[in-house]
Scaffold this motif. Structure first.
Motif, PDB file in Angstrom:
ATOM      1  N   VAL A  65      83.300  56.516  33.338  1.00 50.15           N
ATOM      2  CA  VAL A  65      84.013  56.940  34.552  1.00 50.15           C
ATOM      3  C   VAL A  65      83.391  56.295  35.779  1.00 50.15           C
ATOM      4  N   LEU A  66      82.037  56.291  35.849  1.00 49.11           N
ATOM      5  CA  LEU A  66      81.360  55.668  36.989  1.00 49.11           C
ATOM      6  C   LEU A  66      81.665  54.176  37.069  1.00 49.11           C
ATOM      7  N   SER A  67      81.627  53.506  35.918  1.00 53.36           N
ATOM      8  CA  SER A  67      81.890  52.065  35.902  1.00 53.36           C
ATOM      9  C   SER A  67      83.311  51.767  36.357  1.00 53.36           C
ATOM     10  N   PRO A  72      86.493  46.929  41.423  1.00 54.75           N
ATOM     11  CA  PRO A  72      87.551  46.598  42.388  1.00 54.75           C
ATOM     12  C   PRO A  72      88.935  46.996  41.879  1.00 54.75           C
ATOM     13  N   THR A  73      89.112  47.023  40.556  1.00 56.63           N
ATOM     14  CA  THR A  73      90.404  47.421  39.987  1.00 56.63           C
ATOM     15  C   THR A  73      90.755  48.847  40.389  1.00 56.63           C
ATOM     16  N   PHE A  74      89.763  49.727  40.373  1.00 58.16           N
ATOM     17  CA  PHE A  74      90.001  51.117  40.769  1.00 58.16           C
ATOM     18  C   PHE A  74      90.381  51.193  42.241  1.00 58.16           C
ATOM     19  N   MET A  81      94.144  50.443  50.495  1.00 62.97           N
ATOM     20  CA  MET A  81      93.036  49.505  50.345  1.00 62.97           C
ATOM     21  C   MET A  81      93.502  48.068  50.140  1.00 62.97           C
ATOM     22  N   ALA A  82      94.797  47.821  50.234  1.00 62.34           N
ATOM     23  CA  ALA A  82      95.337  46.495  49.936  1.00 62.34           C
ATOM     24  C   ALA A  82      94.689  45.372  50.752  1.00 62.34           C
ATOM     25  N   PRO A  83      94.564  45.482  52.075  1.00 65.06           N
ATOM     26  CA  PRO A  83      93.948  44.377  52.840  1.00 65.06           C
ATOM     27  C   PRO A  83      92.510  44.111  52.429  1.00 65.06           C
ATOM     28  N   GLU A  84      91.758  45.197  52.195  1.00 67.68           N
ATOM     29  CA  GLU A  84      90.350  45.042  51.851  1.00 67.68           C
ATOM     30  C   GLU A  84      90.177  44.412  50.470  1.00 67.68           C
ATOM     31  N   VAL A  85      90.986  44.861  49.504  1.00 70.18           N
ATOM     32  CA  VAL A  85      90.851  44.361  48.134  1.00 70.18           C
ATOM     33  C   VAL A  85      91.289  42.905  48.032  1.00 70.18           C
ATOM     34  N   THR A  86      92.398  42.553  48.665  1.00 72.24           N
ATOM     35  CA  THR A  86      92.892  41.176  48.552  1.00 72.24           C
ATOM     36  C   THR A  86      91.964  40.188  49.251  1.00 72.24           C
ATOM     37  N   ILE A  96      81.148  40.166  42.401  1.00 73.01           N
ATOM     38  CA  ILE A  96      80.371  41.405  42.330  1.00 73.01           C
ATOM     39  C   ILE A  96      81.311  42.582  42.561  1.00 73.01           C
ATOM     40  N   THR A  97      80.800  43.788  42.400  1.00 70.53           N
ATOM     41  CA  THR A  97      81.636  44.973  42.590  1.00 70.53           C
ATOM     42  C   THR A  97      81.536  45.478  44.019  1.00 70.53           C
ATOM     43  N   CYS A  98      82.487  46.303  44.392  1.00 73.42           N
ATOM     44  CA  CYS A  98      82.522  46.836  45.761  1.00 73.42           C
ATOM     45  C   CYS A  98      81.260  47.645  46.078  1.00 73.42           C
TER      46      CYS A  98
END
Length: 465
Positions: A65-67, A72-74, A81-86, A96-98
């Motif tokens: 669950v933590l992973s 970024p997929t979550f 969160m669309a602008p930040e993720v893209t 790397i991960t968020c």
């Protein structure tokens, strides 16, 4: 009186006086545990096996669950969160991960953030959010950066900038003071991640918005910070200097400003005068910094503004190192203006980022794509306009060039420098031909000396209509 008597407990057997009520689940489980023969080796091996499987299920499931929530997929599942993720996906940090940037290292910090973030899940499910709310706690910490990057770097990866990273960090200057745009191209400061345009953010749009001038440190950031340090300030101590304000804060500020404007009773002329004075003060400060950077103005400062202080390769170009370059560079500027403004442009000397509109930027990107093949061609009118609106140019163009020698000598000798329309056009870069009109919307010349002041009857080669 029997009515007030004690009621008989139906769960108690009157003969044995034992409680006949069936024991609860936990009581039954506890009785079974108590009745287990722990001396039996087989029983102990069974208990060990059950405990091992249970631990794997609990801890493995929790880790899963933590992973998943760290990926970024979550984050991409939320529309807000669309602008930040893209933009993150299009950045150099996409591998790397968020959480590697946005949560300080450590299990406690991770779990604390997960608990706090439950409200974001609630808001998303209930459809409440309109904007990602950023706080001072979400500013990326140096601890996160130093997980991957060394603070002992003295020269940037491009081998151009000389920056003592360790010295800055030990002084308390956060990494995001300079590198705030490395993952998201400063979309919050630019104002292009608002609710109205979230549906337009795609990977293609993000690629267009990830311009180098927003990813790399802005020279204006260095200049502004160094200038404040020279004035005894430590601007990085203020969170507002590092993190752009939330959209709702901007709206509140705009409303307060509108109220104060309507409540104040001031004469229009006074307001215009104050605005003009503010512009003049800003221009003078910009020009003073530019003069210091090019070595024309030195003062007792802690941090030098000279280009060579930080730039290793971007020093004075070779073609600048000729006699009287300051007075004779006009021909080069005419032919290579597009190259000149790579360094000599105001936007590189200003820290503040103007607000932008995403839809307008996308339209401009289409126009640029169509005009990509068009190259700059020598145009004296373009040079003239740039010399007036560009503070870097007007700073020096407002001074008397060395080529003009003494006034009495120049007045009788400058005719040879303005014999043809092409030669006169170069004069008009700094000078106006006619007396400037007070109500004119044209950009003011860097000097108030105009030709008509002496040539009141015109020039000899003027064609009379």
């Amino acid at each position: 009186m029997a009515f007030w008597g004690k009621k008989k407990n139906k769960d108690i057997d009157p003969e044995t006086r034992e409680n006949k009520k069936k024991p609860g689940l936990f009581r039954r489980l506890w009785q079974k545990v108590r009745n287990i023969d722990w001396k039996d080796p087989v029983t102990r091996w069974k208990a060990l096996f059950v405990g091992l499987i249970g631990s794997i299920v609990i801890f493995g499931g929790g880790y899963g669950v933590l992973s998943f929530t760290n990926s970024p997929t979550f984050c991409a599942n939320c529309h807000e969160m669309a602008p930040e993720v893209t933009t993150f996906t299009a950045s150099a940090h996409s591998e790397i991960t968020c959480v590697q940037c946005h949560i300080k290292p450590g299990f406690v910090n991770m779990m604390t953030h997960k608990v706090i973030s439950l409200k974001e899940v609630y808001h998303h499910v209930m459809g409440i959010p309109e904007q990602i709310v950023q706080t001072e706690h979400e500013a990326v910490s140096d601890e996160n950066c130093l997980q991957c990057h060394s603070k002992n770097r003295l020269v940037t990866a491009s081998k151009d900038l000389i920056v003592n990273h360790k010295g800055h960090i030990e002084e308390g200057v956060p990494c995001i003071s300079c590198h705030s745009g490395v993952a998201h191209a400063k979309i919050a400061a630019r104002g292009i991640n608002t609710e109205e345009v979230r549906g337009h953010w795609t990977n293609e749009v993000a690629q267009q918005m990830m311009e180098q001038k927003y990813l790399a440190p802005n020279m204006g950031t260095c200049i502004d910070c160094h200038d404040k340090v020279n004035n005894g300030e430590k601007p990085w101590k203020d969170v507002a200097y590092l993190v752009p304000p939330n959209p709702e804060h901007l709206e509140e500020a705009a409303k307060e400003e509108e109220k104060s404007t309507t409540s104040e009773v001031k004469h229009d002329a006074t307001t215009e005068e104050e605005a003009a004075e503010a512009v003049i003060a800003h221009d003078e400060k910009t020009q003073a910094i530019i003069l210091e950077a090019v070595g024309k103005q030195q003062k007792d400062v802690k941090l030098s503004m000279a280009c060579e202080t930080c730039h290793q390769r971007v020093k004075v170009p070779q073609n600048h190192r000729v006699a009287n370059w300051g007075g004779d560079h006009g021909g080069t500027a005419l032919q290579e203006l597009d190259t000149c403004v790579d360094c000599h442009q105001d936007s590189k000397w200003i820290r503040d980022i103007p607000k932008e509109d995403l839809m307008s930027l996308l339209k401009m990107a289409e126009v640029k794509e169509e005009d990509k093949e068009h190259k700059y061609t020598a145009n004296i009118n373009v040079v003239r306009e740039q010399s007036r609106i560009n503070k870097f140019c007007s700073t020096c163009h407002g001074e008397r060039p060395e080529s003009h020698v003494e006034s009495d000598v120049w007045l009788t000798a400058h005719a040879d420098k303005a014999q043809t329309p092409e030669m006169k056009a170069e004069c008009f870069v700094c000078h106006d031909r006619d007396e400037p009109k007070a109500d004119s919307t044209d950009v003011k010349a860097p000097t108030d000396v105009y030709c008509q002041y002496c040539h009141r009857t015109g020039f000899k080669d003027d064609v009379k209509k």
